[in-house]
Write a protein that holds these residues in place. Structure first.
Motif, PDB file in Angstrom:
ATOM      1  N   GLU A 122       0.844  -1.194   0.000  1.00  0.00           N
ATOM      2  CA  GLU A 122       0.000   0.000   0.000  1.00  0.00           C
ATOM      3  C   GLU A 122       0.875   1.237   0.000  1.00  0.00           C
ATOM      4  N   GLU A 123       0.785   2.034  -1.057  1.00  0.00           N
ATOM      5  CA  GLU A 123       1.533   3.289  -1.077  1.00  0.00           C
ATOM      6  C   GLU A 123       1.027   4.263  -0.011  1.00  0.00           C
ATOM      7  N   ARG A 124      -0.280   4.217   0.229  1.00  0.00           N
ATOM      8  CA  ARG A 124      -0.859   5.205   1.144  1.00  0.00           C
ATOM      9  C   ARG A 124      -0.192   5.161   2.513  1.00  0.00           C
ATOM     10  N   THR A 125       0.196   3.945   2.905  1.00  0.00           N
ATOM     11  CA  THR A 125       0.853   3.789   4.203  1.00  0.00           C
ATOM     12  C   THR A 125       2.293   3.329   4.024  1.00  0.00           C
ATOM     13  N   ASP A 126       2.725   3.287   2.789  1.00  0.00           N
ATOM     14  CA  ASP A 126       4.070   2.814   2.405  1.00  0.00           C
ATOM     15  C   ASP A 126       4.450   1.543   3.161  1.00  0.00           C
TER      16      ASP A 126
END
Lengths: 396, 396
Positions: free
Chosen positions: A284-288
Motif C-alpha cells: 500500500e503506497e498510502r501507508t508505504d
C-alpha cells in the motif's frame, strides 16, 4: 545530441525545460511553441540563460515547430486536447515524439495514434513519469521476482486536491477548468494505471477487457468557489459537469481487477494510492507498507508499528534503474521520475531502442478516459476496452 | 427481564452468550438451539455456570425454540442461510427478533422480511454492531454537525483475511466454506455499509439507487490450501467460485457514491476502511486520520505526522452514546460494539421503542449481496437497488 522542439509551455512544459532538459547533456532545445507568445519568450530566456549560444525557433504554430529542420524530435507538453493532434502530426512528419500524459477524448483518437504509428514507424513514447517512481519500480521488481505470488487486484487513484489550480480564474485559465465544466469522466487515469499496467503485463500477455465507471455528484468546486472567489462573475454560478469522485473498475483478461479513483475537487492529502494485492503479499503506497504472508500477522498489525516498513525491503528489492540513479545522482522533478522517463525517451532515440512506454500502452491507458465517459453516461454500464494491439498482446 | 432464545451456537452465538448476554441484567437466556446438540449443551453450561438457577430449553429445531412459552424474543446468530427463515418464523410467531448480519441470497428474501414485518408488526432489529463502533459514531456525529460539509463519497471494505477460518476443514466446517465454493458476490457488505448508510441517511431522505459489482479471479484460497493442507483430499482440488476481491460501487439518490470491497482470501491486515469524504473534510479509518479543509495542508501532510490524529477530535465530537458508555464501563466484544447494539435491541423491546436498525435498513443492506451476485454474473452491469420502503424514504 538530440535537438528537441517543445510544444506547450504552461507550467508543465516550463518545468520540464527548467528542471530537466537544460541540464541534460545530450539534449538541446532548438524550438519552442505555445499559443501564448509570452510563454515562448519566457522559456527561451530560460534556455539561453543556461546555454547562451542556443538559437531557438519561436512560434505559436506547432506545425511550424514540427516541420522545422532544426528539430529532430518533439516533446508535447500542451493541453490535453492537443496531445493526439500534435503527436500524430509529429509522427507523420517523421519526428519522434514524447507525449505528456492525459486521457483521450475518444476511442477513435487512440486508434488514430496506433494507426499513425503503424503507418509511419516514427517513434512515439508516452511520458508516464510515475512508471519510474521509486516505489512503483521496486514493487514491479518484487512482482517479477515472485514476492507477491499471483497478483490478483490493484488499486490506484489520483487523489490530488486541484481546486485552486482548476478555479484560478480567467487571468490564467487552466485547461482543466474547461474540462471540469463540460466533461464527467476519469480524466487523468495514467499516473496510477501506468505502473499497474506494467505490473499486470498489459499488452504483453494480458489486457484490460472491460470497465465500469461511476461518478458522484459535483459539489467540491462550487463550494470552493463560493468561499474563495465569491466575486468571480463567471465561475460563481458555474455548473461543473465533472463529479467529485469517479470510481472505475477494470477487469483484465486473466481475471485481475483494478480500481481507479479520480478525486481532485475535495479537500485531502495527495496520494496515488498505489496498491498491489497478491496471494503472498500486499503493498500500500498510502501507508508505504508491505504485508508479507507468513512474516506479518493480521492480528498484530498496526499503523504505528508497521506503516512505512516498505523502506526495509529496498535493500533487497530496489529496482536496478533506481540503484543506478541513486548512485549517479538524481536530476529532475517529481522525486526523480521526470529525469528517468526523459532519459528513457532520449535513450530510445539515440540508441534506436524500442520506447519502453509505447503507442499501444498509451492507447490502452488513455482510452480509459473515453471509456469512462461512456460508462458514466450509461449509468455505470460495462464497456469493452479495445485491443489496440489487434491480438499481438498474445505474442508480445 | 427479557427471556431470550438463541438460534445458532457457532463461535458467534457462543461469543454473544459468554461475552455479552450472561452479563446483562435485563436478559435471561431461556432457550438454545443449534443443529449440533453438543453446541447447545456447551452454551447451556456457560449460562448455568453463571446463573445456576436458569432453566433452559434445548433443541435442534428453531421452530420449537421460537414457539416456546419461555421465549419472549429471539436472537438469530445462525449461519447466513438461516437468517431470513428464522427471522420470518419469529415475526410470524409474534416474537421480536434480533438478527445477526450477513447478506441476502435473493432480493425476494429481503422483500419477504419487509412484508412479514409489515403484516405482523413484530419488532425486527438487524444487529449491525459496527454501527456502534466508536469512530463510526464519532464521524456520524461530526457529519450531523456539519463538520464534513456535504458528504460526497464513502468507501468501506471487509478487508479480513479469513483463509484459515474458511478452510479449517471438514471436522469443523464453517458456513463460509460452502458459500465460497459456490457463490461469487459481495457476501458480507454490512459491517462497512451500515455505518455509511446511517451517514448518508439511507431510507431517511436518501436511498441507494443502483450498483455495479466486479469480481476478480479466485486464487487466494486455492494457494493457501495447497500450502497449508496439501493432504486434504476434499479441499486440495476444490474450485472456489468466490473471487478474491469483489468491488462494488453504489450510487445514491442525491448523487453520493459508495465503494465496497470484499477482500477476505488474500494475506493482509484487518480494516473496514471506513472512509468519509465531504466538501470540508476527509476521514480515513485505515490511517485513523482526519483531513480538515483550511486546517491541514495537502502539501504538508504525512503519515508520520498526521496519521492517528482522529483521537484529537474525540474530545469535541465523541458521540453521546460512547460518552455514556465510556463513563459507565464497556461490556461485550469487538471493542464494545456488541454490548451497545444488544443494549439497543433490548432497550427497544423493554421500552417499546422503534428499533434503531430496522427491517428496511436490513433489507436494503442485505440486498447488496444478492444484487452484487447479479451484477457480477452480468459482467459488472448496473442493477437497480429496490426501494424497500415503497416511497416512504421521502417521508421518514
Amino acid at each position: 545530441m538530440v535537438r528537441l522542439g517543445v510544444v506547450g509551455l504552461g507550467s508543465r512544459g516550463k518545468g520540464w525545460i527548467a528542471g530537466v532538459l537544460v541540464n541534460m547533456e545530450n539534449v538541446t532545445i532548438t524550438a519552442l511553441c505555445d499559443v501564448y507568445m509570452d510563454r515562448v519568450d519566457d522559456c527561451a530566456n530560460i534556455v539561453t540563460n543556461k546555454h547562451p549560444d542556443t538559437e531557438i525557433l519561436k512560434t505559436t504554430d506547432y506545425r511550424e515547430l514540427i516541420d522545422a529542420d532544426c528539430v529532430d524530435a518533439v516533446l508535447c507538453t500542451a493541453a490535453w486536447e492537443a496531445h493526439v493532434p500534435v503527436s500524430i502530426y509529429s509522427m507523420r512528419a517523421g519526428k519522434p515524439v514524447g507525449c505528456e500524459v492525459g486521457g483521450a477524448y475518444s476511442v477513435e483518437d487512440c486508434w488514430d495514434l496506433v494507426r499513425t504509428y503503424e503507418e509511419t514507424g516514427t517513434k512515439f513514447m508516452f511520458l508516464e513519469n510515475c512508471c519510474y517512481g521509486r516505489r512503483e519500480l521496486m514493487i514491479l521488481n518484487m512482482v517479477e521476482r515472485g514476492f507477491f505470488g499471483k497478483v490478483v487486484h490493484c488499486d490506484g487513484g489520483y487523489h490530488h486536491d486541484l481546486r485552486e489550480e482548476i478555479s484560478f480564474g480567467k487571468e490564467n485559465r487552466h485547461y482543466r477548468l474547461r474540462n471540469y465544466l463540460s466533461r464527467n469522466c476519469e480524466n487523468y487515469p495514467t499516473h496510477e494505471l501506468g505502473p499497474i499496467a506494467k505490473i499486470l503485463n498489459i499488452n504483453h500477455g494480458n489486457r484490460m477487457v472491460s470497465l465500469t465507471s461511476t461518478a458522484s455528484l459535483s459539489a467540491g468546486l462550487s463550494e470552493y468557489i463560493k468561499n474563495k472567489k465569491p466575486d468571480d462573475e463567471e465561475l460563481k454560478n458555474a455548473n461543473f459537469a465533472q463529479g467529485d469522485m469517479i470510481t472505475t473498475v477494470i477487469k483484465c483478461a486473466h481475471g485481475e481487477t483494478i480500481t481507479l479513483q479520480l478525486d481532485t475537487t475535495l479537500p485531502r492529502y495527495y496520494t496515488r494510492d498505489f496498491t498491489v494485492h497478491g496471494t503472498r503479499a500486499l503493498y500500500e503506497e498510502r501507508t508505504d507498507s508491505i504485508f508479507e504472508d507468513g512474516k506479518h500477522n493480521h492480528d498484530d498489525w498496526s499503523w504505528t508499528k508497521n506503516f512505512g516498513n516498505a523502506k526495509e525491503y529496498a535493500k533487497e528489492y530496489e529496482h536496478p534503474i533506481w540503484k543506478d540513479y541513486l548512485e549517479n545522482g538524481l536530476i529532475g522533478g517529481h522525486g526523480g521520475m521526470d529525469g528517468l522517463v526523459m532519459h528513457a525517451f532520449i535513450d530510445s532515440l539515440e540508441n534506436d531502442k524500442p520506447c519502453p512506454i509505447d503507442v499501444y500502452d498509451a492507447a490502452a491507458w488513455m482510452s480509459v478516459t473515453a471509456l469512462s465517459s461512456i460508462s458514466v453516461s450509461l449509468g455505470g454500464a460495462p464497456v469493452e476496452v479495445p485491443d489496440f494491439t489487434r491480438g499481438q498482446w498474445l505474442l508480445r
